[in-house]
Scaffold this active site. Structure first.
Site: not given
Length: 275
Positions: A64, A72, A172, A189, A249
């Site tokens: 991160d 948060n 996948c 968000c 894939c």
């Protein structure tokens, strides 16, 4: 950690798992020797990190590049008011140390990109995708599929969540979604909002998937997506099949990320590579 060479406190910590016939000493040893990369220490990554550490997964990598903000805290449960402005990876490391000190935490304070993703994925047995953007989600799918590394994908939006797992010969993420929706179709968000408890539900399912895969027990979400509606409190299962023309894939899949050129919506255009 090696096997179950744990002190009395750690044995007590994991005792309720060890006494389960489906886990036992061998299963706990497998968890202690396993490694999981968690991409994102936010809403999805927080419960995943908490429960993977609580289960005794021996080595956790956490990726991160963000710092903890007050907005948060209603959903990112491993961070507190005392962590404001602290890098999320460091806050996550401190949380794990307080919860399960025998778990090794490796922090990667960076935004995952295609230059680093393959080497990073190669260091871990499994990946939990708690990213909050399509670019990272598709990149992780491609890198993990090409490396044959299982990955649990999660996503949340307002009252809705999704989870699926890519594992081995299963279809996948691109077999389900070939590319991202238009940029203005799914606001983040910060714009659209999210029910605080929702990422906890989805991230906990992702941790469950990871633990089962590490134990080689039960049935995973490979080839299935769970769609969760918190407003109606309902789960819908959406099966999906391999796409034989999938560039990652399918029958004529690329061999490495070097052969991929991404479009604006993270679809794939294959490129010819020199011999």
């Amino acid at each position: 950690m090696s096997g179950l060479d744990l002190d009395a406190a750690a044995l007590d910590r994991y005792s309720r798992q060890i006494i389960m016939d489906e886990i036992g000493v061998e299963g706990q040893a497998a968890l202690c020797e396993a490694s999981v990369l968690v991409v994102g220490a936010g809403g999805l990554g927080s419960p995943a990190i908490a429960y993977l550490a609580g289960a005794g997964v021996g080595r956790l990598g956490i990726v991160d590049d963000d710092v903890v903000e007050r907005s948060n805290l209603h959903r990112q449960v491993i961070h507190t008011e005392a962590d404001l402005d602290r890098p999320k990876v460091e806050s996550a490391r401190a949380f794990v140390a307080a919860r399960a000190p025998e778990v090794t935490v490796e922090t990667h304070e960076t935004r995952l990109d295609r230059d680093a993703v393959a080497a990073l994925v190669a260091e871990y047995d499994l990946v939990v995708d708690g990213s909050d953007n399509f670019a990272t989600r598709f990149l992780l799918n491609d890198a993990c599929t090409l490396a044959d590394t299982p990955v649990s994908h999660g996503a949340v939006y307002r009252f809705e969540g999704q989870v699926t797992t890519v594992d081995g010969g299963a279809p996948c993420y691109r077999c389900l979604f070939e590319e991202a929706p238009p940029a203005d179709a799914v606001p983040d968000c910060a714009t659209a909002g999210v029910l605080g408890v929702l990422p906890g539900t989805i991230g906990t399912i992702q941790a469950t998937e990871a633990i089962k895969l590490l134990l080689d027990y039960g049935e995973s979400l490979a080839g299935r997506m769970i769609a969760y509606d918190a407003e109606r409190l309902s789960f819908d299962e959406i099966p999906f099949a391999p796409n034989p023309d999938c560039p990652v894939c399918g029958a004529d899949a690329v061999d490495s990320l070097d052969e991929i050129s991404y479009t604006d919506r993270y679809g794939i255009e294959t490129t010819d590579t020199p011999c």
